[in-house]
Design a protein around this motif. Structure first.
Motif, PDB file in Angstrom:
ATOM      1  N   VAL A  53      -4.232  56.838  88.974  1.00 16.12           N
ATOM      2  CA  VAL A  53      -4.488  55.989  87.813  1.00 16.12           C
ATOM      3  C   VAL A  53      -3.748  54.799  87.715  1.00 16.12           C
ATOM      4  CG1 VAL A  53      -4.870  56.050  85.383  1.00 16.12           C
ATOM      5  CG2 VAL A  53      -5.669  57.825  86.662  1.00 16.12           C
ATOM      6  N   TYR A  54      -2.455  55.097  87.970  1.00 15.20           N
ATOM      7  CA  TYR A  54      -1.402  54.124  87.723  1.00 15.20           C
ATOM      8  C   TYR A  54      -1.116  53.430  89.071  1.00 15.20           C
ATOM      9  CZ  TYR A  54       2.662  51.788  85.809  1.00 15.20           C
ATOM     10  OH  TYR A  54       3.491  50.857  85.444  1.00 15.20           O
ATOM     11  N   LEU A 117      -0.124  44.474  86.628  1.00 13.16           N
ATOM     12  CA  LEU A 117      -1.224  45.036  87.131  1.00 13.16           C
ATOM     13  C   LEU A 117      -2.041  46.162  86.281  1.00 13.16           C
ATOM     14  CD1 LEU A 117      -0.194  45.505  90.873  1.00 13.16           C
ATOM     15  CD2 LEU A 117      -1.892  43.908  89.946  1.00 13.16           C
ATOM     16  N   ASN A 118      -1.116  47.006  85.529  1.00 14.39           N
ATOM     17  CA  ASN A 118      -1.379  48.019  84.812  1.00 14.39           C
ATOM     18  C   ASN A 118      -1.246  47.545  83.061  1.00 14.39           C
ATOM     19  OD1 ASN A 118      -1.700  50.254  87.125  1.00 14.39           O
ATOM     20  ND2 ASN A 118       0.318  49.002  87.150  1.00 14.39           N
ATOM     21  N   GLY A 119      -2.415  46.911  82.888  1.00 15.46           N
ATOM     22  CA  GLY A 119      -2.662  46.437  81.396  1.00 15.46           C
ATOM     23  C   GLY A 119      -2.915  47.761  80.637  1.00 15.46           C
ATOM     24  N   LEU A 120      -2.730  47.722  79.317  1.00  7.91           N
ATOM     25  CA  LEU A 120      -2.725  48.819  78.412  1.00  7.91           C
ATOM     26  C   LEU A 120      -4.295  48.967  77.956  1.00  7.91           C
ATOM     27  CD1 LEU A 120      -0.023  48.574  75.880  1.00  7.91           C
ATOM     28  CD2 LEU A 120      -0.073  50.073  77.961  1.00  7.91           C
ATOM     29  N   TYR A 121      -5.253  48.044  78.417  1.00  6.16           N
ATOM     30  CA  TYR A 121      -6.508  48.201  78.196  1.00  6.16           C
ATOM     31  C   TYR A 121      -7.574  48.129  79.458  1.00  6.16           C
ATOM     32  CZ  TYR A 121     -11.313  47.508  76.405  1.00  6.16           C
ATOM     33  OH  TYR A 121     -12.829  47.264  76.369  1.00  6.16           O
ATOM     34  N   ARG A 122      -8.200  49.308  79.830  1.00  7.11           N
ATOM     35  CA  ARG A 122      -9.320  48.983  80.867  1.00  7.11           C
ATOM     36  C   ARG A 122     -10.531  49.975  80.325  1.00  7.11           C
ATOM     37  NH1 ARG A 122      -5.744  50.306  86.663  1.00  7.11           N
ATOM     38  NH2 ARG A 122      -4.592  48.466  86.548  1.00  7.11           N
ATOM     39  N   SER A 123     -11.579  49.042  80.407  1.00  6.88           N
ATOM     40  CA  SER A 123     -12.954  49.677  79.847  1.00  6.88           C
ATOM     41  C   SER A 123     -13.496  50.878  80.401  1.00  6.88           C
ATOM     42  CB  SER A 123     -14.028  48.439  79.795  1.00  6.88           C
ATOM     43  OG  SER A 123     -14.041  48.053  81.138  1.00  6.88           O
ATOM     44  N   SER A 124     -13.084  50.805  81.842  1.00  5.79           N
ATOM     45  CA  SER A 124     -13.479  52.136  83.000  1.00  5.79           C
ATOM     46  C   SER A 124     -12.862  53.196  82.529  1.00  5.79           C
ATOM     47  CB  SER A 124     -13.349  51.535  84.373  1.00  5.79           C
ATOM     48  OG  SER A 124     -11.834  51.182  84.654  1.00  5.79           O
ATOM     49  N   PHE A 125     -11.520  53.170  81.950  1.00  4.68           N
ATOM     50  CA  PHE A 125     -10.705  54.454  81.611  1.00  4.68           C
ATOM     51  C   PHE A 125     -11.250  55.321  80.436  1.00  4.68           C
ATOM     52  CE2 PHE A 125      -6.912  52.989  84.089  1.00  4.68           C
ATOM     53  CZ  PHE A 125      -7.547  53.117  85.377  1.00  4.68           C
ATOM     54  N   ASP A 126     -11.082  56.502  80.434  1.00  3.70           N
ATOM     55  CA  ASP A 126     -11.255  57.485  79.238  1.00  3.70           C
ATOM     56  C   ASP A 126      -9.926  57.689  78.596  1.00  3.70           C
ATOM     57  OD1 ASP A 126      -9.923  59.116  80.979  1.00  3.70           O
ATOM     58  OD2 ASP A 126     -11.595  60.390  81.355  1.00  3.70           O
ATOM     59  N   LEU A 131      -3.861  57.478  78.547  1.00  2.00           N
ATOM     60  CA  LEU A 131      -2.598  58.162  78.201  1.00  2.00           C
ATOM     61  C   LEU A 131      -1.750  58.079  79.522  1.00  2.00           C
ATOM     62  CD1 LEU A 131      -3.740  61.338  76.213  1.00  2.00           C
ATOM     63  CD2 LEU A 131      -2.509  59.148  75.460  1.00  2.00           C
ATOM     64  N   VAL A 132      -2.362  58.212  80.575  1.00  2.00           N
ATOM     65  CA  VAL A 132      -1.751  58.131  81.978  1.00  2.00           C
ATOM     66  C   VAL A 132      -1.308  56.745  82.014  1.00  2.00           C
ATOM     67  CG1 VAL A 132      -1.877  58.246  84.421  1.00  2.00           C
ATOM     68  CG2 VAL A 132      -2.698  60.270  82.920  1.00  2.00           C
ATOM     69  N   LEU A 133      -2.008  55.764  82.189  1.00  2.00           N
ATOM     70  CA  LEU A 133      -1.739  54.450  82.187  1.00  2.00           C
ATOM     71  C   LEU A 133      -0.456  54.035  81.064  1.00  2.00           C
ATOM     72  CD1 LEU A 133      -2.554  52.045  83.899  1.00  2.00           C
ATOM     73  CD2 LEU A 133      -3.931  51.197  81.680  1.00  2.00           C
ATOM     74  N   LEU A 134      -0.690  54.498  79.863  1.00  2.00           N
ATOM     75  CA  LEU A 134       0.355  54.210  78.770  1.00  2.00           C
ATOM     76  C   LEU A 134       1.699  54.929  79.331  1.00  2.00           C
ATOM     77  CD1 LEU A 134       1.073  53.048  76.214  1.00  2.00           C
ATOM     78  CD2 LEU A 134       0.636  55.224  75.099  1.00  2.00           C
TER      79      LEU A 134
END
Length: 205
Positions: A53-54, A117-126, A131-134
């Motif tokens: 994910v990240y 690269l890893n913004g806190l908002y991605r529409s494709s993520f559940d 949480l993983v991105l955060l």
């Protein structure tokens, strides 16, 4: 110099005085470097498990493991060079701190790229992906702070040893603590005194 003894060791010696570096400062900075190295390795393993994910340039470049080992070695050599400031220990600490500063600089750039690269908002993520991105961004921010600290420590330590070894290109003076004051100008107490002029001039009977 009162309370200090001087020992000249020629070209194999290095300059190391308590006035140049307060006692224990190298040990503290070395401990921070070791702690930062273990943090890089530990959090690098966590980021490796989040790569589905990240997206992490920091992990792809193997910086957490190579840099972490470099930080640990630099810290150990810095502590060892303070305890025994030989030429080999000082040059080893200086070289490893330069390498650690390079790895730290690469890590800083990699963390900045990762956070972009890893913004806190991605529409494709559940929600779980969010949480993983955060969590990944949180780890990157923490490691970024410690990497900046490591860069400053590595540069400061390498600069100190560079100034210490540059004081004399041919030979240096090693200052070691001495409990007594040795005055080389004073003659030994048990040495015989030379005869006076009157004794030499007086004829023998």
């Amino acid at each position: 110099m009162q309370g200090m003894g001087s020992l000249r060791l020629g070209s194999r010696a290095v300059m190391y005085t308590a006035e140049t570096l307060p006692k224990g400062k190298n040990r503290v900075m070395g401990t921070i470097q070791i702690m930062t190295g273990f943090m890089h390795i530990g959090f690098g393993i966590v980021l490796t498990m989040l790569t589905n994910v990240y997206t992490s340039v920091f992990v792809i470049g193997e910086i957490p493991f190579l840099g972490g080992v470099s930080f640990i070695i630099s810290g150990c050599l810095s502590i060892g060079a303070e305890k025994s400031p030989t030429e080999c220990a000082v040059k080893g600490s200086q070289t490893m701190n330069i390498i650690s500063a390079i790895f730290a600089l690469l890590g800083i750039v990699a963390f900045i790229v990762d956070l972009n690269l890893n913004g806190l908002y991605r529409s494709s993520f559940d929600y779980e992906g969010y949480l993983v991105l955060l969590a990944g961004n949180g780890i990157s921010i923490v490691l970024l702070i410690f990497t900046i600290l490591e860069f400053c420590i590595a540069v400061a330590t390498a600069n100190f040893w560079c100034r210490a070894t540059r004081l004399s290109s041919n030979e240096a003076m090693l200052i070691v603590p001495s409990a007594t004051r040795v005055d080389l100008a004073a003659p030994p107490a048990d040495s015989p005194q030379p005869p006076s002029y009157t004794e030499l001039a007086a004829p023998e009977v």
